[in-house]
Design an enzyme around this catalytic site. Structure first.
Site, mmCIF file in Angstrom:
data_model
loop_
_atom_site.group_PDB
_atom_site.id
_atom_site.type_symbol
_atom_site.label_atom_id
_atom_site.label_comp_id
_atom_site.label_asym_id
_atom_site.label_seq_id
_atom_site.Cartn_x
_atom_site.Cartn_y
_atom_site.Cartn_z
ATOM 1 N N CYS A 160 0.115 3.723 2.813
ATOM 2 C CA CYS A 160 0.614 3.154 4.072
ATOM 3 C C CYS A 160 2.107 3.438 4.221
ATOM 4 O O CYS A 160 2.580 3.786 5.309
ATOM 5 C CB CYS A 160 0.383 1.645 4.124
ATOM 6 S SG CYS A 160 -1.357 1.162 4.034
ATOM 7 N N CYS A 197 0.825 -1.216 0.000
ATOM 8 C CA CYS A 197 0.000 0.000 0.000
ATOM 9 C C CYS A 197 0.859 1.266 0.000
ATOM 10 O O CYS A 197 1.570 1.538 0.971
ATOM 11 C CB CYS A 197 -0.907 -0.048 1.235
ATOM 12 S SG CYS A 197 -1.756 1.485 1.617
#
Length: 100
Positions: free
Chosen positions: A33, A30
């Site tokens: 993230c 991600c």
């Protein structure tokens, strides 16, 4: 920083904690993230009166489902075993500190 690997560890380190716990639900693939990770590290190093934990949603998907984590990154703040605050997506360090 607490790296949560199992449901049992989550129960012990987060739900039974005497202090608030900021939990970062993330995945290695991600992009947002990865962008948030340095802020989480800083908050962990500065932590006074709270703890910081990370949960990889790919490693423990049932935990993500249990707390209705549909998008990542999601930050949950647990107080006294209860999810008290939630932030989905990128946030500033100040925004995250206000959650605590």
């Amino acid at each position: 920083m607490i790296l949560i690997k199992t449901q049992e560890q989550f129960d012990l380190e987060v739900l039974k904690s005497d202090t608030p716990v900021m939990v970062d639900f993330y995945a290695d693939w991600c992009g947002p993230c990865k962008a948030l990770a340095p802020l989480i590290e800083e908050l962990d190093q500065e932590a006074e009166g709270y703890a910081v934990a990370k949960v990889n949603v790919d490693a423990i998907p049932e935990l993500a489902q249990q707390y209705r984590v549909a998008s990542i990154p999601t930050i949950l703040i647990f107080r006294d075993g209860i999810c008290a605050e939630r932030n989905v997506g990128l946030a500033s360090k100040d925004e995250l500190k206000q959650l605590i």
